[in-house]
Design a protein around this motif. Sequence first.
Motif, short mmCIF file in Angstrom:
data_model
loop_
_atom_site.label_atom_id
_atom_site.label_comp_id
_atom_site.label_asym_id
_atom_site.label_seq_id
_atom_site.Cartn_x
_atom_site.Cartn_y
_atom_site.Cartn_z
N UNK B 14 29.04 44.91 40.53
CA UNK B 14 29.65 46.23 40.59
C UNK B 14 31.12 46.18 41.02
N UNK B 15 31.55 45.04 41.56
CA UNK B 15 32.92 44.96 42.08
C UNK B 15 33.92 45.11 40.94
N UNK B 16 34.99 45.92 41.21
CA UNK B 16 36.03 46.11 40.19
C UNK B 16 37.14 45.08 40.43
N UNK B 17 37.49 44.33 39.42
CA UNK B 17 38.56 43.34 39.64
C UNK B 17 39.92 44.02 39.75
N UNK B 18 40.80 43.39 40.53
CA UNK B 18 42.18 43.90 40.61
C UNK B 18 42.92 43.51 39.33
N UNK B 19 42.69 42.28 38.91
CA UNK B 19 43.32 41.75 37.69
C UNK B 19 42.23 41.37 36.72
N UNK B 20 42.41 41.74 35.48
CA UNK B 20 41.47 41.26 34.47
C UNK B 20 42.24 40.75 33.26
N UNK B 21 42.01 39.48 32.94
CA UNK B 21 42.55 38.91 31.70
C UNK B 21 41.47 39.04 30.65
N UNK B 22 41.83 39.63 29.50
CA UNK B 22 40.86 39.77 28.43
C UNK B 22 41.36 39.06 27.19
N UNK B 38 39.82 34.43 29.70
CA UNK B 38 39.16 35.57 30.34
C UNK B 38 39.03 35.26 31.81
N UNK B 39 39.47 36.18 32.64
CA UNK B 39 39.47 35.88 34.08
C UNK B 39 39.55 37.17 34.87
N UNK B 40 38.74 37.25 35.93
CA UNK B 40 38.83 38.37 36.86
C UNK B 40 39.31 37.86 38.20
N UNK B 41 40.25 38.58 38.80
CA UNK B 41 40.67 38.25 40.16
C UNK B 41 40.49 39.51 40.99
N UNK B 42 39.90 39.35 42.18
CA UNK B 42 39.52 40.52 42.97
C UNK B 42 40.49 40.76 44.11
N UNK B 43 40.43 41.98 44.62
CA UNK B 43 41.29 42.35 45.72
C UNK B 43 41.04 41.46 46.93
N UNK B 44 42.12 41.15 47.65
CA UNK B 44 42.08 40.33 48.87
C UNK B 44 41.71 38.87 48.61
N UNK B 45 41.66 38.50 47.34
CA UNK B 45 41.37 37.09 47.04
C UNK B 45 42.59 36.23 47.29
N UNK B 199 46.26 41.35 54.04
CA UNK B 199 45.24 41.79 53.09
C UNK B 199 45.72 41.82 51.65
N UNK B 200 46.85 41.17 51.39
CA UNK B 200 47.38 41.13 50.03
C UNK B 200 46.58 40.15 49.19
#
Lengths: 296, 375
Positions: B14-22, B38-45, B199-200
């Motif tokens: 359910x987590x929404x990625x901050x960055x999504x490469x499609x 294709x890549x998802x990066x999440x907040x605070x990662x 928290x960046x």
Amino acid sequence: MRRYALIAVPYLWLLALFLIPFLIVVKISLSDTEVSIPPYTPTLDLSGGWQSVKDFFAALDFENFVFLTTDDLYWKAYLSSLKIAAISTVLTLIVGYPIAYGMARAEESWRPTLLMLVILPFWTSFLIRVYAWMGILSNEGYLNQLLLSLGLIGEPLTILNTNTAVYIGIVYTYLPFMILPIYATLERMDGSLLEAAEDLGCSRSGAFWLVTMPLSRPGIIAGCFLVFIPSLGEFVIPSLLGGSRTLMIGKVLWEEFFSNRDWPVASAVAVILLLILIIPIILFQRNEQKQREMDQ
Amino acid sequence: MTEPTVFAPWDDPDAKPLIRFQGVSKRFGSFTAIDDIDLDIFEKEFFALLGPSGCGKTTLMRMLAGFEAPSDGMIMLDGQDIAPVPPNKRATNMMFQSYALFPHLSVFDNIAFGLRRDRLPPEQIRARTEEMAALVQLGKFTSRKPHQISGGQRQRVALARALAKAPKLLLLDEPLGALDKKLRQETQFELMDIQEKTGTTFVIVTHDQEEAMTVASRVAVMDHGKLIQVATPDAIYETPNSTYVADFIGDVNIIKGRATPGDGRVSIAWAEGQPDLTSQTALNPAAGTEVFLAIRPEKVAISADKPAGRANTVQGKVLDIAYLGNISTYHVELAGGQIIKAQTANTDRITRRDFTWEDRVWLSWTDTAGVVLDR
Ligand SMILES: Nc1ncnc2c1ncn2[C@@H]1O[C@H](COP(=O)(O)OP(=O)(O)O)[C@@H](O)[C@H]1O
Ligand SMILES: [Mg+2]
């Protein structure tokens, strides 16, 4: 010992080619005119011993410098030269900066060619190039012919023999001296600085004014001095392109020297010109020094 | 209800990625620098891009910052396609590989540069700049010019400048490349500290695997513009998905052989006249296919006598010993000429060495120590 010898070379050079001639000019400026060869007195005659040396120095005075202040021709000529040199410098900067910028931004493989093109005019004589401008700017010249045939003007423009022609001539002649130092500072500027500025919220034009411009400042200063200093004493351009009303100290100097054959007054004019030039030359040296310190 | 205690949004569907490469690709002329990612990066990662020089790390980063546009595919920030947003309008900031500090501005003015572009009130700019300078321990140097401070300090100015605008995403392109090893390690911890405090979301590019393992919450291993594996550092280390990743991260022995599948395990015939090696695996290779057994040196035990009860034992001859202070690495040549590295921790001061050059020794490891790979 060898180190001293090495350092001595440029100093001997300066002594022989600058300081000694300058002292001779100073000496002539303190002498009086005379219809003879050379056209001034006194001349140093060492055969007369100590007494003649004393007489020699006693005959020197500041008469010619005082004379320069009595006739307003001279200070007007100085002021007019300063004005023409300053305006020409600004015009050269306005024309030269975009050219230098374009060169620094051009493909790396193109840059040597562009540099070559900037230097190319030096391959022909300066005098011929200024004569060529007479052919371009005169009433029947190429420029007027072109403008007339395009129907942009009804009758020929008078450009030759005005101050405008002098500005055109100076800008044309000294443009490479403006372009090269500015190009040098722009060319070694790290391109990622502009990206960093953009990344931090600058627009393209903002990045130019906040980063490119300040970083090219040493080049701008160097270029301005390299144009201002020689154009202040310029003689060929005002006498060939300028009119009778174009007043420049170089022309006055020439007339004193060759028309009036008044070497002492001409020398006094030259000494004052040199003193005026010393200020910008010292400032120029300072700028170069600071630039070197920044680079370390 | 169980609260998730570990930070692992990538496991949460359910987590929404901050960055999504499609399906992002980037081509320079006919050269493909980024190949269908294709890549998802999440907040605070704290996300690390790891790969050899020229594999496309910087290009990926520059696409995030807005200096390059994807040739294909879409990059989304917070669910929004960022293609039309110019770099100066993006909520990302970048710390450049060369630092790109403005040489004509003081440390203070460098850090305040981005804040000034936002036309914040002067007292707010001053406060934020001083806060940032203090964060990177440069409070005393704010009036210096970049050429008047050390390399390590410059790097911290670059970091403070990139952080000052509190970006949603901070991009760090080989930020520690120019530092010596000791300073680099200190700075890595400093970076992690700052990331935690602010928290960046950080994306860091590095070609140093140790650095990636130290700082990152997840690591993406790249090769020739492709993502080979994206996983947490321990998963990358313990369960690499290919010999390329296994080899790239840390030291590894790779033994090639033919598979005989069993129930949740495989036997690997690796050399003429030698007993098969065996390892547990989820992989189900067809009989006779080529597989690789990747095993870390520290999981290989070395002994003078044949140990009993170990799943895999092989005999060899000590070729070389590398004494590294805390550990020793033995290079052992097996019968087929293959060289296997085995590591032992030096818990005692070396009063005696068990083995020396040319000794015949036994190497052994369990059937869970290695990873079976099919590429
Ligand atoms: N502007 C460009 N034009 C042409 N090729 C480029 C450009 N930028 C990068 N490349 C090529 O793309 C590949 C990936 O480069 P880069 O992303 O800088 O690699 P890395 O940062 O992983 O070392 C390299 O082979 C590089 O030569
Ligand atoms: Mg790179």
